[in-house]
Each structure stands twice: as structure tokens, then as C-alpha cells.
Write a protein that holds these residues in place. Structure first.
Motif, PDB file in Angstrom:
ATOM      1  N   LEU A 107       0.911  -1.220   0.054  1.00 24.32           N
ATOM      2  CA  LEU A 107       0.006  -0.154   0.026  1.00 24.32           C
ATOM      3  C   LEU A 107       0.846   1.315   0.105  1.00 24.32           C
ATOM      4  CD1 LEU A 107      -2.913  -1.097   2.562  1.00 24.32           C
ATOM      5  CD2 LEU A 107      -2.948  -1.253  -0.093  1.00 24.32           C
ATOM      6  N   ARG A 108       1.954   1.351   0.720  1.00 27.29           N
ATOM      7  CA  ARG A 108       2.856   2.623   0.710  1.00 27.29           C
ATOM      8  C   ARG A 108       3.437   2.620  -0.501  1.00 27.29           C
ATOM      9  NH1 ARG A 108       5.505   0.861   4.781  1.00 27.29           N
ATOM     10  NH2 ARG A 108       7.366   0.029   3.684  1.00 27.29           N
ATOM     11  N   HIS A 109       4.024   1.515  -1.316  1.00 22.77           N
ATOM     12  CA  HIS A 109       4.581   1.797  -2.296  1.00 22.77           C
ATOM     13  C   HIS A 109       3.650   2.083  -3.607  1.00 22.77           C
ATOM     14  CE1 HIS A 109       8.356  -0.628  -1.086  1.00 22.77           C
ATOM     15  NE2 HIS A 109       8.241   0.468  -0.282  1.00 22.77           N
ATOM     16  N   ASN A 110       2.332   1.814  -3.366  1.00 15.70           N
ATOM     17  CA  ASN A 110       1.558   2.243  -4.427  1.00 15.70           C
ATOM     18  C   ASN A 110       0.445   3.443  -4.146  1.00 15.70           C
ATOM     19  OD1 ASN A 110       1.851   0.071  -6.743  1.00 15.70           O
ATOM     20  ND2 ASN A 110       2.258  -0.930  -4.659  1.00 15.70           N
ATOM     21  N   ARG A 111       0.875   4.346  -3.290  1.00 20.45           N
ATOM     22  CA  ARG A 111       0.089   5.406  -2.855  1.00 20.45           C
ATOM     23  C   ARG A 111      -0.473   6.249  -3.993  1.00 20.45           C
ATOM     24  NH1 ARG A 111       3.483   7.546   1.918  1.00 20.45           N
ATOM     25  NH2 ARG A 111       5.081   6.942   0.833  1.00 20.45           N
ATOM     26  N   HIS A 112       0.481   6.200  -5.259  1.00 19.38           N
ATOM     27  CA  HIS A 112       0.226   6.886  -6.455  1.00 19.38           C
ATOM     28  C   HIS A 112      -1.028   6.547  -7.318  1.00 19.38           C
ATOM     29  CE1 HIS A 112       2.861   3.632  -7.721  1.00 19.38           C
ATOM     30  NE2 HIS A 112       2.383   3.795  -8.714  1.00 19.38           N
ATOM     31  N   GLN A 113      -1.422   5.428  -6.882  1.00 20.19           N
ATOM     32  CA  GLN A 113      -2.392   4.742  -7.837  1.00 20.19           C
ATOM     33  C   GLN A 113      -3.658   4.149  -7.185  1.00 20.19           C
ATOM     34  OE1 GLN A 113      -1.202   1.253 -10.218  1.00 20.19           O
ATOM     35  NE2 GLN A 113       0.083   0.645  -8.652  1.00 20.19           N
ATOM     36  N   ARG A 114      -4.772   4.029  -7.767  1.00 23.77           N
ATOM     37  CA  ARG A 114      -5.895   3.309  -7.064  1.00 23.77           C
ATOM     38  C   ARG A 114      -5.554   1.809  -6.862  1.00 23.77           C
ATOM     39  NH1 ARG A 114     -10.289   7.036  -6.412  1.00 23.77           N
ATOM     40  NH2 ARG A 114     -10.305   8.419  -8.160  1.00 23.77           N
ATOM     41  N   PHE A 154      -5.461   0.365   6.630  1.00 16.91           N
ATOM     42  CA  PHE A 154      -6.117   1.037   5.549  1.00 16.91           C
ATOM     43  C   PHE A 154      -6.441   2.313   5.883  1.00 16.91           C
ATOM     44  CE2 PHE A 154      -8.310  -3.202   4.372  1.00 16.91           C
ATOM     45  CZ  PHE A 154      -7.107  -3.589   3.599  1.00 16.91           C
ATOM     46  N   HIS A 155      -6.678   2.707   7.251  1.00 14.06           N
ATOM     47  CA  HIS A 155      -6.884   4.166   7.595  1.00 14.06           C
ATOM     48  C   HIS A 155      -5.694   4.983   7.484  1.00 14.06           C
ATOM     49  CE1 HIS A 155     -10.856   3.005   8.727  1.00 14.06           C
ATOM     50  NE2 HIS A 155     -10.717   2.578   9.830  1.00 14.06           N
ATOM     51  N   GLN A 156      -4.513   4.478   7.080  1.00 15.71           N
ATOM     52  CA  GLN A 156      -3.443   5.273   6.593  1.00 15.71           C
ATOM     53  C   GLN A 156      -3.476   5.638   5.438  1.00 15.71           C
ATOM     54  OE1 GLN A 156       0.415   3.440   8.149  1.00 15.71           O
ATOM     55  NE2 GLN A 156      -0.984   1.807   9.403  1.00 15.71           N
ATOM     56  N   TYR A 157      -4.296   5.256   4.672  1.00 14.26           N
ATOM     57  CA  TYR A 157      -4.278   5.684   3.122  1.00 14.26           C
ATOM     58  C   TYR A 157      -5.645   6.181   2.944  1.00 14.26           C
ATOM     59  CZ  TYR A 157       0.069   2.829   3.605  1.00 14.26           C
ATOM     60  OH  TYR A 157       1.052   2.359   4.064  1.00 14.26           O
ATOM     61  N   SER A 158      -5.668   6.716   1.461  1.00 12.10           N
ATOM     62  CA  SER A 158      -6.882   7.122   1.266  1.00 12.10           C
ATOM     63  C   SER A 158      -7.398   7.082  -0.623  1.00 12.10           C
ATOM     64  CB  SER A 158      -7.092   8.773   1.155  1.00 12.10           C
ATOM     65  OG  SER A 158      -5.925   9.277   0.415  1.00 12.10           O
ATOM     66  N   ASN A 159      -6.559   5.891  -0.885  1.00 13.02           N
ATOM     67  CA  ASN A 159      -6.787   5.358  -2.353  1.00 13.02           C
ATOM     68  C   ASN A 159      -7.215   4.051  -2.369  1.00 13.02           C
ATOM     69  OD1 ASN A 159      -4.391   4.445  -1.209  1.00 13.02           O
ATOM     70  ND2 ASN A 159      -3.301   4.274  -3.307  1.00 13.02           N
ATOM     71  N   ILE A 160      -8.132   3.496  -1.370  1.00 13.42           N
ATOM     72  CA  ILE A 160      -8.483   2.148  -1.230  1.00 13.42           C
ATOM     73  C   ILE A 160      -9.718   1.839  -1.594  1.00 13.42           C
ATOM     74  CG2 ILE A 160      -8.603   0.204   0.224  1.00 13.42           C
ATOM     75  CD1 ILE A 160      -5.949   1.156   1.748  1.00 13.42           C
ATOM     76  N   VAL A 161     -10.201   1.064  -2.274  1.00 13.79           N
ATOM     77  CA  VAL A 161     -11.513   0.564  -2.507  1.00 13.79           C
ATOM     78  C   VAL A 161     -11.608  -1.140  -2.063  1.00 13.79           C
ATOM     79  CG1 VAL A 161     -13.671   0.214  -3.869  1.00 13.79           C
ATOM     80  CG2 VAL A 161     -12.097   2.137  -4.471  1.00 13.79           C
ATOM     81  N   TYR A 162     -12.290  -1.261  -0.969  1.00  7.98           N
ATOM     82  CA  TYR A 162     -12.336  -2.651  -0.647  1.00  7.98           C
ATOM     83  C   TYR A 162     -13.553  -3.342  -0.833  1.00  7.98           C
ATOM     84  CZ  TYR A 162     -12.023  -6.569   2.825  1.00  7.98           C
ATOM     85  OH  TYR A 162     -12.049  -7.915   3.369  1.00  7.98           O
ATOM     86  N   VAL A 163     -13.364  -4.442  -1.572  1.00  4.27           N
ATOM     87  CA  VAL A 163     -14.895  -5.072  -2.166  1.00  4.27           C
ATOM     88  C   VAL A 163     -14.759  -6.363  -1.551  1.00  4.27           C
ATOM     89  CG1 VAL A 163     -16.250  -5.498  -4.041  1.00  4.27           C
ATOM     90  CG2 VAL A 163     -14.497  -3.559  -4.105  1.00  4.27           C
ATOM     91  N   ALA A 164     -15.961  -6.718  -1.093  1.00  2.42           N
ATOM     92  CA  ALA A 164     -16.324  -8.173  -0.443  1.00  2.42           C
ATOM     93  C   ALA A 164     -17.682  -8.749  -0.729  1.00  2.42           C
ATOM     94  CB  ALA A 164     -16.155  -8.256   0.976  1.00  2.42           C
ATOM     95  N   GLY A 165     -17.905  -9.982  -0.498  1.00  3.70           N
ATOM     96  CA  GLY A 165     -19.295 -10.553  -0.424  1.00  3.70           C
ATOM     97  C   GLY A 165     -19.926 -10.863   0.815  1.00  3.70           C
TER      98      GLY A 165
END
Length: 406
Positions: free
Chosen positions: A225-232, A307-318
Motif C-alpha cells: 500500500l505504501r509503495h502504491n500510494r500514487h494509484q488506485r 487501511f486508515h493510513q491511506y486514502s486510495n483504497i476500494v475494499y470489495v467483499a461478498g
């Protein structure tokens, strides 16, 4: 005096039950929207936006009809045709009910193989990516020997689709596994069933997992997550982290008054007060598949802390059999678990959208950097929109830098 008190108490309790039941009936099978999202129909991507990648999330498809009549699969085929090569269909677990794919000698084996092969036949011609996750039912309903069941299903799917990345994470490991779906869009897959599974579960390189201690999973996740903060980043798993439904501890009045309907929908034996013991137990302590269970609760707490440390996350579950969307601390949490059946979902709370209806969410990523979700329903009754209708649409902020056109 005691008689008057009992009569008044009974009348008040009856009025409360009837009013609560009436309130629930008002919005069953009807969309709920947070006030700020009521005008969602007027919200659309920018005119110049070109679709870069689309993901369809289908959860809990284990009971789909296999005679060609299933409305969810028909809707999926329509989406596949429009998405084409730039699409990913992602099954969020509970792909086979009731216990996943048992051994050949098991009485449910033939039916399970037939259902799985039918589903594979629907998606095999699709040009885009096809990915399966596992859920609690795929692991022998979370019981012992579940690893054997999920490995058997994994092997069958991978061989049928001829794709090593078609079942993730591999070997029943926790993950996280990553796939770069498009420039600026990363898929991250987690096997949440690993944390709540009873009996054998893999760990260590000798069992095909990349680390020997589960703490390394969280270190690895945070590093990605830290290394990919630049993308969704789209995180896919089976268990939701927010839910207004059964596994989130939400029950109907009917379930309090007629608790035996949980065993069979026709057992209408009224057990007021005593009937509330079971819902309260599920809310406070939980079964293995509930958020309130200690294993689930511990997993959820650790994941959200990261997850709360970042702002580029979409978490999807069933897992819960409905459609839900939550926006918490600049991240988005989606439940798309009504692939083959539906169950009660409570409106309000932290939710921006809820619906007890068969269908699935689609995530669309555009060249402008915009990311949009759409919820489409697939079945029809007297209160639902027509099949295939989009019942919710929302842009997921923040908007990242536009993609360079080739």
C-alpha cells in the motif's frame, strides 16, 4: 395492579413490534441512499473520459440457476460483451454451496462439479481477466478439512481456465497477491477466510506461502500500500469490513419473534424475548463468520488500522447477500454478495447505499483518473426496477492524475 401492568406492557410491546415490522417492510427490496447521494442519477463521468478498465464483482454465486434462466448470469454476459478485453470478472467467494467442492465419493460432488463447470462455461469465452476468490462455504463451510475442499476447487478452476492467476491467493494462503490491471489501477487479493477457518490452514514456504509468520502478512500488505500510494488500489476479499446485514449483527424483527425461521423459513413459532437470545448472541459473540467473533474482529481491526493510513483504497467483499456501500476515512467499502440469493440489510448508519436485491457492483476506471462504481440489479418483482437497471452510481474520490494516452 400487576395485571394492569402486564396488559399495558404486552400492548406496548405488540405496538412496538408491529411498528418496527412495518418500518422494515417499507424499505425491504428498495434502495436506501444517504441524503448526499439522493441525486446520484445526475452524476456521470466527464464527457471526455474514456473507459480504461472495468471490474464486475460477483459474490456468493453458489446457488445460481444452471438452466440458462439465471438473471444475474444474463446480466454478467451483457457486461462481458461491453467490457471485452479491458475487463475483469471477479468472484468474491462462496462459489459453491453448501460446502464447496467435495471429494468424488461425496454425494454433493456431481452437483458441485456441474454447477462450477456451468459457471466456467459462461465466463470462459470472455476476453478479459477471470479471477476466483474463496469464501467460508468453499472451505467446507469453515469446518475441518476445508483446505482439501478449497484446493480441489482451485485446481479445477485453474485447469479449466488455463490461467495460474484465475484462483487467488493460491494454495489457500492468506495473500496478499497483486495484479496490475491497468496503469494506475492495482488489484490486491486477500484470503480473509484463512483467519476464521477452523482446522488445517497453510502457513510457511513448505506449503506454498511466501512467509512463515502471519505478522509478515501485515508487513507485506502495508509495504504494498505504501509503495502504491500514487494509484488506485482495489482490495478484494470475501469478508466485509463494514456491513448493515446479518454478519454485521443486524437482524429483523421477524428474526427476534420467529427465530426458528433461521433453520427453515416456514417454521413460524413465536418465541418473543426468548427468540432474541440468538440474535443477541450473534451480535455480541458471533459465529465464526460474523464480525463480532473474536477471530473476525481481530482480523478486521488489524486490516482497518492499516487501511486508515491511506486514502486510495476500494475494499470489495461478498459474504452478506445484498448490495452495500460505505465511505469511511476517505476509503470505500463495498459489499457485493447478492449473486445468487438475498437477505435483509438495514438502512442508515455509516452506509451511503444499501439494497436487498440480486445483482452486483461494477467498478469503472477512466482515462481522466476518475473511478466510478455502479450497482446493477438483475431480478424483477413488484417493487424492484427493471432487470439490468443501474440503481446507484458514485464517483470515488480522490481523482488521481490523468492517464497518459498512448
Amino acid at each position: 395492579m400487576l395485571a394492569y401492568f402486564l396488559i399495558i406492557s404486552t400492548v406496548l410491546f405488540t405496538v412496538f413490534v408491529l411498528f418496527s415490522y412495518w418500518q422494515e417492510r417499507k424499505y425491504r427490496n428498495k434502495p436506501y441512499y444517504k441524503l448526499s447521494d439522493v441525486g446520484w442519477r445526475q452524476c456521470v463521468p466527464k464527457p471526455e473520459a474514456q473507459l480504461v478498465h472495468s471490474i464486475a464483482f460477483l459474490g456468493d454465486v453458489g446457488y445460481v440457476a444452471t438452466d440458462g434462466s439465471d438473471p444475474v448470469l444474463k446480466l454478467l454476459q451483457e457486461w462481458q460483451h461491453s467490457a471485452g478485453y479491458n475487463g475483469t470478472v471477479l468472484f468474491l467467494g462462496d462459489n459453491l454451496y453448501p460446502v464447496g467442492l467435495p471429494a468424488e465419493t461425496h454425494r454433493h460432488h456431481a452437483a458441485a462439479i456441474s454447477r462450477l463447470d456451468y459457471l466456467l462455461g459462461i465466463i470462459n469465452p470472455f476476453e478479459g481477466r477471470k479471477i476466483f476468490l474463496s469464501g467460508n462455504h468453499d472451505w467446507n463451510k469453515g469446518r475441518k478439512k476445508g483446505l482439501e475442499y478449497v484446493l480441489r476447487q482451485e485446481k479445477h478452476v485453474v485447469e479449466a481456465l488455463q490461467d495460474e492467476d484465475s484462483y487467488l491467493p493460491r494454495n489457500g494462503c492468506p495473500g496478499p497477491d497483486t495484479i496490475q490491471l491497468a496503469e494506475g489501477m492495482l488489484l490486491l487479493v486477500i484470503n480473509t477466510q484463512w483467519w476464521v477457518q477452523r482446522g488445517e490452514k497453510p502457513m510457511g514456504r513448505q506449503e506454498g506461502c511466501p512467509y512463515d509468520d502471519i505478522e509478515d502478512f501485515f508487513l507485506r500488505l502495508n509495504k504494498i500500500l505504501r509503495h502504491n500510494r500514487h494509484q488506485r488500489i482495489v482490495v478484494a476479499a470475501h469478508h466485509p469490513l463494514y456491513s448493515n446485514a446479518l454478519h454485521g449483527g443486524k437482524f429483523t424483527i421477524k428474526q427476534h419473534i420467529f427465530p426458528l425461521t433461521a433453520a427453515h423459513k416456514r417454521i413460524y413459532i413465536p418465541l418473543p424475548i426468548f427468540g432474541s437470545i440468538y440474535p443477541f448472541y450473534r451480535q455480541l459473540f458471533g459465529a465464526y463468520e460474523d464480525m463480532s467473533h473474536r477471530k473476525y474482529r481481530k482480523m478486521r481491526k488489524r486490516l482497518l488500522r492499516i487501511f486508515h493510513q491511506y486514502s486510495n483504497i476500494v475494499y470489495v467483499a461478498g459474504h452478506d447477500h445484498n448490495l452495500q456501500h460505505f465511505e469511511v476515512r476517505d476509503n470505500h467499502y463495498i459489499v457485493s454478495g447478492s449473486g445468487s440469493k438475498t437477505s435483509f440489510v438495514k438502512k442508515g448508519g455509516k452506509a451511503t447505499f444499501t439494497l436487498e436485491q440480486r445483482g452486483f457492483f461494477v467498478l469503472n476506471y477512466y482515462s481522466t483518473g476518475e473511478l466510478w462504481i455502479e450497482a446493477a440489479v438483475a431480478n424483477e418483482n413488484e417493487t424492484s426496477p427493471k432487470p439490468g437497471a443501474v440503481v446507484f452510481r458514485k464517483e470515488l474520490h480522490p481523482v488521481l492524475k490523468p492517464i497518459e494516452q498512448v
